[in-house]
Motif scaffolding. Sequence first.
Motif, short mmCIF file in Angstrom:
data_model
loop_
_atom_site.label_atom_id
_atom_site.label_comp_id
_atom_site.label_asym_id
_atom_site.label_seq_id
_atom_site.Cartn_x
_atom_site.Cartn_y
_atom_site.Cartn_z
N UNK A 88 0.86 -1.18 0.00
CA UNK A 88 0.00 0.00 0.00
C UNK A 88 0.90 1.22 0.00
N UNK A 89 0.76 2.05 -1.04
CA UNK A 89 1.65 3.20 -1.22
C UNK A 89 0.90 4.48 -0.87
N UNK A 90 1.39 5.23 0.11
CA UNK A 90 0.75 6.47 0.56
C UNK A 90 1.55 7.70 0.15
N UNK A 91 2.44 7.59 -0.79
CA UNK A 91 3.31 8.73 -1.14
C UNK A 91 2.55 9.87 -1.77
N UNK A 140 -3.43 14.33 2.85
CA UNK A 140 -3.80 14.51 4.27
C UNK A 140 -4.37 13.19 4.76
N UNK A 141 -4.14 12.87 6.00
CA UNK A 141 -4.68 11.67 6.60
C UNK A 141 -5.10 11.98 8.04
N UNK A 186 2.36 -4.56 2.86
CA UNK A 186 3.33 -3.63 3.42
C UNK A 186 2.87 -2.21 3.15
N UNK A 187 3.03 -1.30 4.11
CA UNK A 187 2.67 0.11 3.95
C UNK A 187 3.95 0.89 3.68
N UNK A 188 3.96 1.64 2.56
CA UNK A 188 5.15 2.43 2.20
C UNK A 188 4.71 3.84 1.87
N UNK A 189 5.69 4.72 1.78
CA UNK A 189 5.44 6.09 1.35
C UNK A 189 4.78 6.96 2.40
N UNK A 190 4.87 6.59 3.67
CA UNK A 190 4.21 7.38 4.72
C UNK A 190 5.05 8.59 5.09
N UNK A 191 4.37 9.75 5.30
CA UNK A 191 5.08 10.88 5.90
C UNK A 191 5.03 10.72 7.42
N UNK A 192 5.58 11.66 8.15
CA UNK A 192 5.67 11.53 9.60
C UNK A 192 4.31 11.46 10.28
N UNK A 215 -0.85 5.84 12.14
CA UNK A 215 -0.96 4.39 11.93
C UNK A 215 -0.37 3.63 13.11
N UNK A 216 0.73 4.13 13.67
CA UNK A 216 1.31 3.49 14.86
C UNK A 216 0.36 3.61 16.05
N UNK A 217 -0.33 4.74 16.14
CA UNK A 217 -1.25 4.94 17.27
C UNK A 217 -2.45 4.00 17.18
#
Length: 370
Positions: free
Chosen positions: A47-50, A54-55, A73-79, A85-87
Motif C-alpha cells: 500500500x503506497x501512501x506517497x 492529508x490523513x 506492506x505500507x510504504x510512502x508514509x510521511x511523519x 498508523x502506529x497509534x
Amino acid sequence: MTVPSDFVEEMTEDGVTVLRFSGDLSIAAIGDLPERLRDYGEHVQRLDLSDIDYVDTVGAWLIYRTAREVDAEIVGMDNEAERLIAAVSSVAEPAGVRPDPPNPIVRVLDEVGEATMIALTTLAGLIGFFGSVMISAASLVRHPGRIRWNAVIQRFDVVGVKALGIIGLMSFLIGLVIAQQGAVQLRQFGAEVFTVNLVGRLTLRELGVLMTAIMVAGRSGSAFAAQIGTMRLTEEIDAMRTIGVSPVEALVLPRFLAAVFMLPLLGFYASIVAIIGGGLLSWVELDIPPATFFARIREVVPITDVYVGLVKAPVFGAIIAICGCYQGMQVKGNAEEVGKRTTAAVVQAIFLVIVLDAFFAVFFTWIGWA
C-alpha cells in the motif's frame, strides 16, 4: 478544499501488486473507499501512501486494517501518517469483556493464602498496638498529671451507663429463653427444678459476660473505630502529634480504661438481670416462688462461677478496645475506609472474644473451677 480519496492498482517490475492512494484520507473525503477496498484480496502486497495529501485517524485505521487483512506492506508514509498508523495499531487488539476465569484450585489457594497473610499481619499489628498502649499507660502511671480524667469519665458514661438499657433488655430476654427452653427439656425427665441450676450457672459463668462483650463490641467497639478513623481522615490526629499530644494517651487510653473497667460491671449486671428474667419465668410457668428460686441459686451456684465471669470480663474489654482503636488508627484514603475498618473492628473483636472464651473454659476446668 478536500480532495476525494482514491487509489489505483499498479504492478511493479518485480511482479508486486501495489495500491497507490491519492487525495485526502479523511472522514470527509473517504467516500466509498472502504467498500471498494474489500474487493481486493490477498494478491495485494503493498500500500503506497506517497501521493496522499492529508490523513486523519479514520484514514489511518482504514489503511492499517486493510494492510492487516491482506498482509500487505505500507510504504510512502510521511511523519504524520506514520504516527497515526502506529497509534491505531497500538489499540487494535480486541479487549476482553471479562478476564479469563482462573483455575478454581489456584483461586481458592490464592484466597486462602491472602486471608492467612491478612490475619497474621493484623494479629501482629494488634499485638504491637497493645504494646504501645501498655507503654503509654506505664508513662501515665509515672506522670499521673497527664491523665485526662474528663475524657475517661466521659468514656465510662458512653461505654457503661448508656449501655445499661440495651444490655439489661437483652439479658432479661436471654434469661427468659434459657429458663423456658431448659424447662421444656427438663420436664421430660421430671427435673424442672434443675432449671434454676441451668439459669444460674449459665448466666453467671458464660452467657452474661459473653453476650455483654458481644453487645459492647458492636456498640462501643464500632464507635471507637469510627470516631478515631474519622479523626484520621480529617487529619486531627496528625495535628495532635504536631502540637506534641500523644494520640494514644488522648484517644486510646480513655477508651481502653473505660472498656476494661466497665465490662466487669456490665457483665455482672447482665447476669443478675438474666437471673431475674429466668426467675420470673420459673415463677409463672414452673410455680417456683422468687424466694425459693433465689435461695436455690445461692445453693447451686458456686462463688467460682462469679469469679470466672469477673476474670474474663476485663480481658474481653481490653480486646474490644484494642480492636476498635487499632482499626480506627489504620484508616486512610477516603470515607469508605471508615466503614471497612469499623466492620473489621467488630468482627475481629467478636471473633477474639469467642476464641478467648473457649480458652478460658478449658483453662478454668483445668484448674478445677468447673
